[in-house]
Design a protein around this motif. Structure first.
Motif, PDB file in Angstrom:
ATOM      1  N   LEU B  22       0.830  -1.217   0.000  1.00 22.18           N
ATOM      2  CA  LEU B  22       0.000   0.000   0.000  1.00 22.18           C
ATOM      3  C   LEU B  22       0.855   1.255   0.000  1.00 22.18           C
ATOM      4  N   LEU B  23       1.930   1.237   0.789  1.00 23.25           N
ATOM      5  CA  LEU B  23       2.814   2.392   0.849  1.00 23.25           C
ATOM      6  C   LEU B  23       3.466   2.642  -0.511  1.00 23.25           C
ATOM      7  N   ALA B  24       3.945   1.583  -1.143  1.00 23.80           N
ATOM      8  CA  ALA B  24       4.563   1.720  -2.468  1.00 23.80           C
ATOM      9  C   ALA B  24       3.548   2.213  -3.490  1.00 23.80           C
ATOM     10  N   ALA B  25       2.324   1.695  -3.403  1.00 23.32           N
ATOM     11  CA  ALA B  25       1.279   2.099  -4.352  1.00 23.32           C
ATOM     12  C   ALA B  25       0.933   3.574  -4.151  1.00 23.32           C
ATOM     13  N   ARG B  26       0.777   3.969  -2.903  1.00 16.78           N
ATOM     14  CA  ARG B  26       0.426   5.360  -2.592  1.00 16.78           C
ATOM     15  C   ARG B  26       1.487   6.309  -3.142  1.00 16.78           C
ATOM     16  N   ARG B  27       2.751   5.943  -2.929  1.00 16.34           N
ATOM     17  CA  ARG B  27       3.851   6.759  -3.451  1.00 16.34           C
ATOM     18  C   ARG B  27       3.815   6.845  -4.969  1.00 16.34           C
ATOM     19  N   SER B  28       3.599   5.704  -5.604  1.00 11.72           N
ATOM     20  CA  SER B  28       3.648   5.673  -7.067  1.00 11.72           C
ATOM     21  C   SER B  28       2.495   6.472  -7.672  1.00 11.72           C
ATOM     22  N   PHE B  29       1.274   6.286  -7.141  1.00  9.75           N
ATOM     23  CA  PHE B  29       0.137   7.056  -7.666  1.00  9.75           C
ATOM     24  C   PHE B  29       0.383   8.557  -7.475  1.00  9.75           C
ATOM     25  N   ALA B  30       0.922   8.942  -6.328  1.00  7.71           N
ATOM     26  CA  ALA B  30       1.152  10.368  -6.057  1.00  7.71           C
ATOM     27  C   ALA B  30       2.263  10.929  -6.944  1.00  7.71           C
ATOM     28  N   ASP B  31       3.341  10.159  -7.133  1.00  8.61           N
ATOM     29  CA  ASP B  31       4.499  10.684  -7.865  1.00  8.61           C
ATOM     30  C   ASP B  31       4.337  10.562  -9.372  1.00  8.61           C
ATOM     31  N   LYS B  32       3.806   9.417  -9.840  1.00  5.04           N
ATOM     32  CA  LYS B  32       3.788   9.153 -11.282  1.00  5.04           C
ATOM     33  C   LYS B  32       2.402   9.304 -11.889  1.00  5.04           C
ATOM     34  N   GLY B  33       1.372   9.412 -11.064  1.00  2.00           N
ATOM     35  CA  GLY B  33       0.018   9.459 -11.588  1.00  2.00           C
ATOM     36  C   GLY B  33      -0.557   8.071 -11.781  1.00  2.00           C
ATOM     37  N   PHE B  34      -1.788   8.023 -12.248  1.00  2.00           N
ATOM     38  CA  PHE B  34      -2.467   6.739 -12.381  1.00  2.00           C
ATOM     39  C   PHE B  34      -1.931   5.946 -13.575  1.00  2.00           C
ATOM     40  N   GLY B  35      -1.836   6.611 -14.730  1.00  2.00           N
ATOM     41  CA  GLY B  35      -1.488   5.906 -15.967  1.00  2.00           C
ATOM     42  C   GLY B  35      -0.118   5.265 -15.929  1.00  2.00           C
ATOM     43  N   SER B  36       0.836   5.930 -15.272  1.00  2.00           N
ATOM     44  CA  SER B  36       2.211   5.432 -15.285  1.00  2.00           C
ATOM     45  C   SER B  36       2.510   4.485 -14.123  1.00  2.00           C
ATOM     46  N   THR B  37       1.538   4.256 -13.272  1.00  4.43           N
ATOM     47  CA  THR B  37       1.737   3.296 -12.184  1.00  4.43           C
ATOM     48  C   THR B  37       1.418   1.890 -12.700  1.00  4.43           C
ATOM     49  N   THR B  38       2.325   0.956 -12.427  1.00  2.00           N
ATOM     50  CA  THR B  38       2.060  -0.440 -12.818  1.00  2.00           C
ATOM     51  C   THR B  38       2.161  -1.323 -11.573  1.00  2.00           C
ATOM     52  N   ILE B  39       1.418  -2.423 -11.629  1.00  2.00           N
ATOM     53  CA  ILE B  39       1.473  -3.419 -10.543  1.00  2.00           C
ATOM     54  C   ILE B  39       2.914  -3.914 -10.396  1.00  2.00           C
ATOM     55  N   ARG B  40       3.567  -4.113 -11.531  1.00  2.00           N
ATOM     56  CA  ARG B  40       4.934  -4.633 -11.510  1.00  2.00           C
ATOM     57  C   ARG B  40       5.886  -3.688 -10.760  1.00  2.00           C
ATOM     58  N   ALA B  41       5.794  -2.392 -11.073  1.00  2.00           N
ATOM     59  CA  ALA B  41       6.698  -1.432 -10.428  1.00  2.00           C
ATOM     60  C   ALA B  41       6.378  -1.276  -8.938  1.00  2.00           C
ATOM     61  N   VAL B  42       5.087  -1.316  -8.604  1.00  2.00           N
ATOM     62  CA  VAL B  42       4.700  -1.250  -7.193  1.00  2.00           C
ATOM     63  C   VAL B  42       5.269  -2.465  -6.460  1.00  2.00           C
ATOM     64  N   ALA B  43       5.154  -3.641  -7.086  1.00  2.00           N
ATOM     65  CA  ALA B  43       5.677  -4.865  -6.474  1.00  2.00           C
ATOM     66  C   ALA B  43       7.185  -4.750  -6.269  1.00  2.00           C
ATOM     67  N   ALA B  44       7.879  -4.222  -7.275  1.00  2.00           N
ATOM     68  CA  ALA B  44       9.334  -4.090  -7.169  1.00  2.00           C
ATOM     69  C   ALA B  44       9.698  -3.161  -6.015  1.00  2.00           C
ATOM     70  N   PHE B  64      -5.739   0.961  -6.416  1.00  2.00           N
ATOM     71  CA  PHE B  64      -5.901   2.418  -6.323  1.00  2.00           C
ATOM     72  C   PHE B  64      -6.872   2.783  -5.199  1.00  2.00           C
ATOM     73  N   LEU B  65      -8.046   2.153  -5.183  1.00  2.00           N
ATOM     74  CA  LEU B  65      -9.039   2.453  -4.143  1.00  2.00           C
ATOM     75  C   LEU B  65      -8.482   2.133  -2.757  1.00  2.00           C
ATOM     76  N   ALA B  66      -7.751   1.000  -2.658  1.00  2.00           N
ATOM     77  CA  ALA B  66      -7.191   0.612  -1.355  1.00  2.00           C
ATOM     78  C   ALA B  66      -6.100   1.594  -0.926  1.00  2.00           C
ATOM     79  N   ALA B  67      -5.240   1.975  -1.864  1.00  2.00           N
ATOM     80  CA  ALA B  67      -4.113   2.852  -1.522  1.00  2.00           C
ATOM     81  C   ALA B  67      -4.614   4.226  -1.071  1.00  2.00           C
ATOM     82  N   LEU B  68      -5.687   4.707  -1.713  1.00  2.00           N
ATOM     83  CA  LEU B  68      -6.210   6.020  -1.332  1.00  2.00           C
ATOM     84  C   LEU B  68      -7.233   5.913  -0.206  1.00  2.00           C
ATOM     85  N   GLU B  69      -7.415   4.689   0.294  1.00  2.00           N
ATOM     86  CA  GLU B  69      -8.314   4.448   1.442  1.00  2.00           C
ATOM     87  C   GLU B  69      -9.725   4.915   1.166  1.00  2.00           C
ATOM     88  N   ILE B  70     -10.178   4.688  -0.068  1.00  2.00           N
ATOM     89  CA  ILE B  70     -11.551   5.027  -0.424  1.00  2.00           C
ATOM     90  C   ILE B  70     -12.399   3.784  -0.163  1.00  2.00           C
TER      91      ILE B  70
END
Lengths: 201, 201
Positions: B22-44, B64-70
């Protein structure tokens, strides 16, 4: 912070005086908000006499519009909305709104104002204390007082939503929809909020 | 950045794995946006196998919904709007919208999302690519295709305006208006945008 003694360190009226006042005003509105900004403190920061601020810019509202580079004055535009009574006021209001927002000279500073205000919390924002008040007050006075606030706020909700969807998010086709089509869709909404029957209960 | 070799440096499934993802996903969505975030990069970044991300969170939309706690899922809520056809859909949609936004557990993360997105420019925002798409798509499919986009965007404009006026700016009395009164005022607007006659021209 006390103002400097009268006549000491004051900038005389001159070509850069206007700019110095605007800069001081812009800083004060951004840092302290609308309510806590005073003509006196702006004058002190710009090192001019407060009378010179009034001379160049008029009231605090006038100074606010000038400092944020908003080239339209809601207080001058809005009284025409109700000149023919409430009938047709929804369409007249919407046409004024669209003419302002479809003009890039007005749209860009307004978008900056909306963006900065939405980041802040609560009713202290420049959007709410600065602009929204100048819009709400003249609309409110034209409606029966018991219902005025909710009717005007419903009108604001539809117009604020157009700001979001058409101008900030720029959703297509809404962002490129011709004025006449926006008016045909949305003016009936505003008109119903202004003078439609109150919901039962 | 290439992913680390499979099996090396990966975190096994465990109590802190979900949090790390979740922390990695939150960072990626915030820094790279939705389109450029991938499951693979979040996993890495979380040092886990991508399969584990899918296992815990499902799709990228779910993540996305989980990371933003919606705590609500528009994709589950919206199909019921058109179950009885387009008649009454405006009211059903508005009731879902109000039930979500009037719940502080959903409202607070949604306000954070709206605020952060409005500061960014253009259609790359999390609001637009993340949430709005999940709302627009199911609504669009229920309407005649030639008019679907503009009808849905007008609906969004009124709902976005309620977000601004009732929840962000919290204008009173609109912010405290009971659900039934909001429905009585606003549902007819949404219904007309959904199935009212097209403006001439």
């Amino acid at each position: 912070m006390s103002a400097p003694a009268r006549g000491r360190g004051r900038r005389p009226g001159g070509p850069d005086t206007r700019g110095a006042i605007l800069l001081a005003a812009r800083r004060s509105f951004a840092d302290k908000g609308f309510g806590s900004t005073t003509i006196r403190a702006v004058a002190a920061e710009a090192e001019v006499d407060p009378a010179l601020v009034h001379h160049y810019f008029g009231s605090k509202d006038d100074l606010f519009l000038a400092a944020l580079e908003i080239p339209v004055d809601p207080r001058a535009l809005l009284p025409t909305v109700f000149e023919g009574g409430v009938t047709g006021a929804g369409e007249r209001l919407l046409r004024i709104f669209l003419s302002v927002w479809d003009d890039p000279r007005a749209r860009l500073p307004l978008i900056a104002l909306v963006r900065s205000s939405l980041v802040q919390e609560g009713p202290e924002s420049l959007l709410q204390q600065g602009i929204l008040r100048m819009i709400l007050d003249p609309l409110r006075t034209a409606l029966p007082s018991a219902e005025a606030d909710r009717r005007v706020q419903l009108v604001i909700s539809q117009m604020a939503g157009l700001v979001m969807a058409r101008y900030l998010l720029a959703l297509e086709p809404l962002a490129s929809m011709p004025t006449e089509e926006v008016v045909a869709w949305v003016a009936p909404t505003l008109q119903r909020y202004l003078d439609g029957p109150l919901p039962a209960g």
